[in-house]
Design a protein around this motif. Structure first.
Motif, PDB file in Angstrom:
ATOM      1  N   LEU A 418     -10.210  24.613 -27.098  1.00  0.00           N
ATOM      2  CA  LEU A 418      -8.876  24.053 -27.306  1.00  0.00           C
ATOM      3  C   LEU A 418      -8.814  22.604 -26.825  1.00  0.00           C
ATOM      4  O   LEU A 418      -8.212  21.747 -27.498  1.00  0.00           O
ATOM      5  N   LYS A 419      -9.433  22.331 -25.688  1.00  0.00           N
ATOM      6  CA  LYS A 419      -9.446  20.949 -25.188  1.00  0.00           C
ATOM      7  C   LYS A 419     -10.137  20.016 -26.173  1.00  0.00           C
ATOM      8  O   LYS A 419      -9.749  18.856 -26.344  1.00  0.00           O
ATOM      9  N   ARG A 478       0.049  21.051 -23.593  1.00  0.00           N
ATOM     10  CA  ARG A 478      -0.958  22.089 -23.839  1.00  0.00           C
ATOM     11  C   ARG A 478      -0.374  23.191 -24.737  1.00  0.00           C
ATOM     12  O   ARG A 478      -1.049  23.686 -25.641  1.00  0.00           O
ATOM     13  N   ASP A 479       0.867  23.565 -24.486  1.00  0.00           N
ATOM     14  CA  ASP A 479       1.523  24.579 -25.318  1.00  0.00           C
ATOM     15  C   ASP A 479       1.650  24.094 -26.761  1.00  0.00           C
ATOM     16  O   ASP A 479       1.449  24.871 -27.705  1.00  0.00           O
ATOM     17  N   LYS A 484      -0.139  24.336 -32.398  1.00  0.00           N
ATOM     18  CA  LYS A 484      -0.745  23.664 -33.560  1.00  0.00           C
ATOM     19  C   LYS A 484      -1.968  24.424 -34.070  1.00  0.00           C
ATOM     20  O   LYS A 484      -2.244  24.451 -35.275  1.00  0.00           O
ATOM     21  N   HIS A 485      -2.688  25.052 -33.140  1.00  0.00           N
ATOM     22  CA  HIS A 485      -3.919  25.773 -33.508  1.00  0.00           C
ATOM     23  C   HIS A 485      -3.743  27.281 -33.325  1.00  0.00           C
ATOM     24  O   HIS A 485      -4.713  28.002 -33.056  1.00  0.00           O
ATOM     25  N   GLU A 486      -2.506  27.740 -33.478  1.00  0.00           N
ATOM     26  CA  GLU A 486      -2.177  29.137 -33.212  1.00  0.00           C
ATOM     27  C   GLU A 486      -3.008  30.106 -34.038  1.00  0.00           C
ATOM     28  O   GLU A 486      -3.495  31.122 -33.539  1.00  0.00           O
ATOM     29  N   ASP A 493      -8.519  35.409 -29.751  1.00  0.00           N
ATOM     30  CA  ASP A 493      -7.920  36.588 -29.103  1.00  0.00           C
ATOM     31  C   ASP A 493      -8.459  37.877 -29.700  1.00  0.00           C
ATOM     32  O   ASP A 493      -8.673  38.864 -28.984  1.00  0.00           O
ATOM     33  N   LEU A 494      -8.676  37.883 -31.014  1.00  0.00           N
ATOM     34  CA  LEU A 494      -9.212  39.080 -31.669  1.00  0.00           C
ATOM     35  C   LEU A 494     -10.606  39.408 -31.139  1.00  0.00           C
ATOM     36  O   LEU A 494     -10.944  40.578 -30.926  1.00  0.00           O
TER      37      LEU A 494
END
Length: 543
Positions: A418-419, A478-479, A484-486, A493-494
């Motif tokens: 994510l970073k 960060r949120d 944006k990349h949800e 997560d999967l």
């Protein structure tokens, strides 16, 4: 189905060393599963100890009655015919009777028992029968009354049998109401994602569940449905008819209780001296037996020559306890350290299939076997798998992930990814801003303190509030980046919820029905085609 050997740490140094055959473990165990000659030696010793076990024919009659009710497959009846032969041996292993078969590891343990029996029979040229020991005498209801389902939620979702027993009794003695069973079935139906075989799976479970009075009965029916065709014999350790046969063994345990206690204590000391941690408690004065009093399972202790429980419900002299055993054998029950002795007193156990935690605490029992004129069997680690579905594998490949780095921790890898999606490097900007705040503001606070000392504390509080606001803004950024990349983060997560649900290995969380609802029962039978692999005990199966 693509199979890749992997490493999955056990969490127990003793079990790790036993599996590898390293360290000082050979002092703590009798035989080793990697030594082919040990199986032959064990078989010979079992022949010599035949008279020390419960009458074989009486045991087979008892098992036949139980299996005819819950596991009536032609192949199972044939296994029992073979077990009645004087030269027949057994590969066994067991587990608590969990809701909807419990964790995947139960399926893997049953598969290992069957595969090991087939292999041993070929190796020794004599009958070797697979037997699954259902630990129905255990009383930890909260450990068996639930399972987990993978849904669209961020982590595994619990399906729970909401029945709450009034007393701490053996699971096999706790009756279930139709209403509680129906509630659990409807909850599973609601949570289990739609899939090709979902309706068929739900019907299988409903049939077994509604035809059963106790959780252990339903567990037996479900397990038999998967493995009855392979001749897997089921045994419920809480079966009242079996308990009658066990009475002479309980008598020996009571008569030799002091010697058994000393054996457990000596083994515990030896394990700790070898540099390992104990995996089961060895209590000073423990009788290592349970007594069922008014529907409650009470652990017995010895004090001043008397046997009783901690709360003072029961109290017996040794003679009174033996008389009670004579009249009511169904009131007696093993604990974790005497169950191995009972198993070996009933069955001609060539090898027992265990998880790593079980391997660790079995080391405490070796000397106790000798007290009863028995011998610890070969301990065989169960097979272990992680199932990777096609969409999960696709995401792993897209992110350059493999099984090992996921097991080491997925969240740091996800955060790093994510970073990397921030082209403005705002995290570094915030860190620099925070550092500059402290660099510029601290001297100002110190100078203000020269005017009035109280300004130092006020200035520090003010500086900290500004830092908190910087943290708050950084968190909001960060949120926003996560939103944006949800879609892609859901793929991360999967991977996590599939392979490491609740932060634990998959096989310790999900039920087999999570997968047979998508792939059908053929998945289990495909797994049964896999050979035992003593070098790579954990394997990843890419579906």
């Amino acid at each position: 189905m693509n199979i890749i050997p992997e490493t999955l740490r056990a969490g127990s140094a003793l079990a790790e060393d036993y599996v590898k055959g390293t360290g000082r473990v050979l002092e703590l165990y009798g035989y080793h599963f990697r030594q082919a000659e040990d199986y032959k030696t064990r078989a010979k010793r079992l022949d010599e100890m035949e008279t020390r076990r419960i009458d074989r024919q009486a045991l087979v009659r008892c098992l036949r009655i139980y299996n005819e009710e819950h596991n009536a497959h032609v192949q199972v009846m044939e296994s029992l015919n073979r077990l009645s032969q004087p030269d027949a041996l057994v590969i066994t292993g067991g587990q608590q009777s969990g809701l909807f078969t419990g964790q995947l590891l139960v399926i893997y343990k049953a598969a290992t028992i069957i595969k090991a029996a087939q292999e041993a029979e070929q190796r020794l040229g004599r009958p070797v029968v697979p037997v699954f020991w259902i630990a129905g005498e255990d009383h930890d209801w909260d450990e068996v009354n639930h399972t987990y389902v993978m849904t669209g939620e961020p982590d595994a979702v619990k399906v729970r049998l909401r029945h709450q027993p009034e007393r701490r009794n053996s699971v096999s003695y706790i009756p279930l109401s139709p209403a509680h069973k129906e509630e659990a079935l409807l909850e599973l139906e609601r949570l289990l994602p739609d899939a090709e075989f979902k309706a068929e799976v739900l019907q299988q479970i409903r049939t077994a569940f509604m035809e059963s009075t106790h959780l252990s009965d339903a567990f037996a029916k479900m397990l038999g449905r998967f493995f009855g065709r392979y001749g897997l014999v089921l045994l419920d350790s809480a079966d009242p008819e079996l308990r009658k046969l066990e009475a002479p063994v309980f008598r020996r345990m009571i008569e030799s209780n002091e010697e058994l206690g000393a054996a457990y204590q000596a083994a515990a000391e030896q394990i700790e001296e070898a540099g390992y941690q104990l995996q089961a408690e060895v209590t000073e004065g423990g009788a290592n037996l349970f007594y069922i009093f008014k529907g409650e399972r009470l652990l017995l202790y010895k004090q001043n020559g008397m046997y009783g429980d901690r709360r003072g419900y029961v109290r017996f002299s040794k003679e009174e306890l033996l008389a009670e055993l004579e009249q009511h054998p169904e009131r007696f029950s093993n604990n974790v350290l005497t169950r191995p002795l009972m198993q070996d007193s009933l069955l001609p156990v060539l090898a027992t299939v265990l998880g790593h935690g079980e391997i660790s605490y079995w080391a405490i029992t070796r000397r106790a076997f000798e007290v009863l004129g028995l011998e610890m069997p070969v301990l065989l680690p169960r097979m272990s798998f992680t199932l990777v579905e096609p969409n999960v594998r696709k995401h792993m490949e897209a992110f350059g992930l493999n099984f090992q780095n996921i097991m080491e921790g997925l969240e740091p890898l996800k955060d790093k990814w994510l970073k990397a999606q921030d082209p403005l490097h705002l995290e570094e900007e915030f860190a620099a801003f925070r550092q500059e705040l402290f660099r510029l503001y601290t001297p100002v606070i110190e100078r203000a303190g020269q005017i009035e000392k109280g300004l130092i504390r006020l200035g520090e509080k003010n500086r900290d509030r500004i830092a908190e606001q910087i943290d708050f803004m950084e968190e909001r950024v960060r949120d926003a980046l996560a939103r944006k990349h949800e879609t892609v983060l859901r793929q991360w997560d999967l991977i996590g919820i599939s392979l490491l649900p609740l932060g634990r290995p998959q096989e310790r969380v999900y039920s087999i029905y999570q997968y047979t609802s998508r792939y059908g029962d053929g998945l289990v039978h495909e797994m049964m085609s896999l050979p035992l692999d003593r070098e790579h005990l954990h394997r990843t199966i890419y579906l």
